[in-house]
Motif scaffolding. Sequence first.
Motif, PDB file in Angstrom:
ATOM      1  N   ALA A  36       0.832  -1.208   0.000  1.00  0.00           N
ATOM      2  CA  ALA A  36       0.000   0.000   0.000  1.00  0.00           C
ATOM      3  C   ALA A  36       0.868   1.260   0.000  1.00  0.00           C
ATOM      4  O   ALA A  36       0.556   2.234  -0.700  1.00  0.00           O
ATOM      5  CB  ALA A  36      -0.933  -0.014   1.204  1.00  0.00           C
ATOM      6  N   GLU A  37       1.960   1.238   0.758  1.00  0.00           N
ATOM      7  CA  GLU A  37       2.853   2.403   0.771  1.00  0.00           C
ATOM      8  C   GLU A  37       3.536   2.572  -0.585  1.00  0.00           C
ATOM      9  O   GLU A  37       3.674   3.694  -1.081  1.00  0.00           O
ATOM     10  CB  GLU A  37       3.897   2.280   1.876  1.00  0.00           C
ATOM     11  N   LEU A  38       3.939   1.473  -1.200  1.00  0.00           N
ATOM     12  CA  LEU A  38       4.566   1.537  -2.519  1.00  0.00           C
ATOM     13  C   LEU A  38       3.594   2.129  -3.533  1.00  0.00           C
ATOM     14  O   LEU A  38       3.969   2.983  -4.338  1.00  0.00           O
ATOM     15  CB  LEU A  38       5.029   0.148  -2.964  1.00  0.00           C
ATOM     16  N   ILE A  39       2.350   1.715  -3.491  1.00  0.00           N
ATOM     17  CA  ILE A  39       1.336   2.258  -4.399  1.00  0.00           C
ATOM     18  C   ILE A  39       1.170   3.760  -4.162  1.00  0.00           C
ATOM     19  O   ILE A  39       1.131   4.547  -5.115  1.00  0.00           O
ATOM     20  CB  ILE A  39      -0.001   1.515  -4.225  1.00  0.00           C
ATOM     21  N   ALA A  40       1.092   4.164  -2.906  1.00  0.00           N
ATOM     22  CA  ALA A  40       0.923   5.580  -2.576  1.00  0.00           C
ATOM     23  C   ALA A  40       2.099   6.418  -3.077  1.00  0.00           C
ATOM     24  O   ALA A  40       1.909   7.490  -3.658  1.00  0.00           O
ATOM     25  CB  ALA A  40       0.742   5.756  -1.077  1.00  0.00           C
ATOM     26  N   VAL A  41       3.308   5.923  -2.867  1.00  0.00           N
ATOM     27  CA  VAL A  41       4.503   6.650  -3.327  1.00  0.00           C
ATOM     28  C   VAL A  41       4.493   6.752  -4.851  1.00  0.00           C
ATOM     29  O   VAL A  41       4.756   7.821  -5.415  1.00  0.00           O
ATOM     30  CB  VAL A  41       5.797   5.967  -2.823  1.00  0.00           C
ATOM     31  N   ALA A  42       4.176   5.661  -5.518  1.00  0.00           N
ATOM     32  CA  ALA A  42       4.162   5.649  -6.982  1.00  0.00           C
ATOM     33  C   ALA A  42       3.104   6.599  -7.530  1.00  0.00           C
ATOM     34  O   ALA A  42       3.357   7.342  -8.490  1.00  0.00           O
ATOM     35  CB  ALA A  42       3.928   4.236  -7.488  1.00  0.00           C
ATOM     36  N   GLU A  43       1.925   6.606  -6.924  1.00  0.00           N
ATOM     37  CA  GLU A  43       0.861   7.504  -7.384  1.00  0.00           C
ATOM     38  C   GLU A  43       1.207   8.967  -7.125  1.00  0.00           C
ATOM     39  O   GLU A  43       0.942   9.832  -7.964  1.00  0.00           O
ATOM     40  CB  GLU A  43      -0.457   7.158  -6.697  1.00  0.00           C
ATOM     41  N   ARG A  44       1.798   9.230  -5.989  1.00  0.00           N
ATOM     42  CA  ARG A  44       2.153  10.607  -5.617  1.00  0.00           C
ATOM     43  C   ARG A  44       3.245  11.174  -6.517  1.00  0.00           C
ATOM     44  O   ARG A  44       3.263  12.358  -6.809  1.00  0.00           O
ATOM     45  CB  ARG A  44       2.600  10.610  -4.158  1.00  0.00           C
ATOM     46  N   THR A  45       4.161  10.323  -6.935  1.00  0.00           N
ATOM     47  CA  THR A  45       5.331  10.808  -7.677  1.00  0.00           C
ATOM     48  C   THR A  45       5.285  10.490  -9.161  1.00  0.00           C
ATOM     49  O   THR A  45       6.096  11.004  -9.920  1.00  0.00           O
ATOM     50  CB  THR A  45       6.620  10.195  -7.096  1.00  0.00           C
ATOM     51  N   GLY A  46       4.367   9.610  -9.582  1.00  0.00           N
ATOM     52  CA  GLY A  46       4.278   9.248 -10.990  1.00  0.00           C
ATOM     53  C   GLY A  46       5.366   8.299 -11.458  1.00  0.00           C
ATOM     54  O   GLY A  46       5.691   8.259 -12.643  1.00  0.00           O
ATOM     55  N   ILE A  47       5.929   7.522 -10.558  1.00  0.00           N
ATOM     56  CA  ILE A  47       6.963   6.562 -10.921  1.00  0.00           C
ATOM     57  C   ILE A  47       6.267   5.367 -11.581  1.00  0.00           C
ATOM     58  O   ILE A  47       5.690   4.516 -10.911  1.00  0.00           O
ATOM     59  CB  ILE A  47       7.782   6.110  -9.705  1.00  0.00           C
ATOM     60  N   ALA A  48       6.308   5.331 -12.892  1.00  0.00           N
ATOM     61  CA  ALA A  48       5.498   4.386 -13.666  1.00  0.00           C
ATOM     62  C   ALA A  48       5.760   2.928 -13.321  1.00  0.00           C
ATOM     63  O   ALA A  48       4.829   2.150 -13.141  1.00  0.00           O
ATOM     64  CB  ALA A  48       5.724   4.623 -15.154  1.00  0.00           C
ATOM     65  N   GLY A  49       6.987   2.520 -13.242  1.00  0.00           N
ATOM     66  CA  GLY A  49       7.298   1.117 -12.986  1.00  0.00           C
ATOM     67  C   GLY A  49       6.714   0.619 -11.682  1.00  0.00           C
ATOM     68  O   GLY A  49       6.172  -0.488 -11.608  1.00  0.00           O
ATOM     69  N   PHE A  50       6.766   1.429 -10.661  1.00  0.00           N
ATOM     70  CA  PHE A  50       6.247   1.013  -9.367  1.00  0.00           C
ATOM     71  C   PHE A  50       4.737   1.190  -9.275  1.00  0.00           C
ATOM     72  O   PHE A  50       4.093   0.579  -8.444  1.00  0.00           O
ATOM     73  CB  PHE A  50       6.973   1.723  -8.237  1.00  0.00           C
ATOM     74  N   ALA A  51       4.166   2.013 -10.153  1.00  0.00           N
ATOM     75  CA  ALA A  51       2.710   2.128 -10.214  1.00  0.00           C
ATOM     76  C   ALA A  51       2.104   0.809 -10.695  1.00  0.00           C
ATOM     77  O   ALA A  51       0.964   0.493 -10.384  1.00  0.00           O
ATOM     78  CB  ALA A  51       2.304   3.271 -11.138  1.00  0.00           C
ATOM     79  N   ILE A  52       2.862   0.043 -11.428  1.00  0.00           N
ATOM     80  CA  ILE A  52       2.423  -1.280 -11.891  1.00  0.00           C
ATOM     81  C   ILE A  52       2.804  -2.352 -10.869  1.00  0.00           C
ATOM     82  O   ILE A  52       2.019  -3.234 -10.550  1.00  0.00           O
ATOM     83  CB  ILE A  52       3.064  -1.606 -13.257  1.00  0.00           C
ATOM     84  N   THR A  53       4.004  -2.263 -10.339  1.00  0.00           N
ATOM     85  CA  THR A  53       4.507  -3.268  -9.400  1.00  0.00           C
ATOM     86  C   THR A  53       3.721  -3.303  -8.104  1.00  0.00           C
ATOM     87  O   THR A  53       3.409  -4.377  -7.584  1.00  0.00           O
ATOM     88  CB  THR A  53       5.997  -3.006  -9.090  1.00  0.00           C
ATOM     89  N   GLY A  54       3.374  -2.145  -7.560  1.00  0.00           N
ATOM     90  CA  GLY A  54       2.655  -2.084  -6.286  1.00  0.00           C
ATOM     91  C   GLY A  54       1.353  -2.866  -6.299  1.00  0.00           C
ATOM     92  O   GLY A  54       1.145  -3.746  -5.465  1.00  0.00           O
ATOM     93  N   PRO A  55       0.460  -2.580  -7.251  1.00  0.00           N
ATOM     94  CA  PRO A  55      -0.788  -3.346  -7.299  1.00  0.00           C
ATOM     95  C   PRO A  55      -0.569  -4.841  -7.551  1.00  0.00           C
ATOM     96  O   PRO A  55      -1.299  -5.676  -7.021  1.00  0.00           O
ATOM     97  CB  PRO A  55      -1.549  -2.706  -8.463  1.00  0.00           C
ATOM     98  N   ARG A  56       0.443  -5.161  -8.324  1.00  0.00           N
ATOM     99  CA  ARG A  56       0.718  -6.584  -8.569  1.00  0.00           C
ATOM    100  C   ARG A  56       1.130  -7.269  -7.276  1.00  0.00           C
ATOM    101  O   ARG A  56       0.674  -8.371  -6.962  1.00  0.00           O
ATOM    102  CB  ARG A  56       1.811  -6.760  -9.602  1.00  0.00           C
ATOM    103  N   ARG A  57       1.992  -6.632  -6.521  1.00  0.00           N
ATOM    104  CA  ARG A  57       2.437  -7.213  -5.250  1.00  0.00           C
ATOM    105  C   ARG A  57       1.274  -7.274  -4.256  1.00  0.00           C
ATOM    106  O   ARG A  57       1.170  -8.199  -3.466  1.00  0.00           O
ATOM    107  CB  ARG A  57       3.606  -6.407  -4.678  1.00  0.00           C
TER     108      ARG A  57
END
Length: 72
Positions: A36-57
């Motif tokens: 959940a924290e990874l998803i939040a960080v990715a959404e807040r910053t627009g880091i595309a790779g982790f925006a995909i990885t977070g929900p998968r994890r």
Amino acid sequence: MARRVRDPHTLAFTLNGRLWALTGAEHLAEREVVAAELIAVAERTGIAGFAITGPRRQADTLVGRGAPPAAT
């Protein structure tokens, strides 16, 4: 340290590594929190790779709990 220096890219990378280290059923709750924290960080910053990885994890964790993720 990534939180302290406010480096979202390093934080996302570190959270992803933490998710890989948390294997086994005994870590499901912590994996949910970290994902959940990874998803939040990715959404807040627009880091595309982790925006995909977070929900998968997060989905992997749900499957580990025996609850398939909802289709989106």
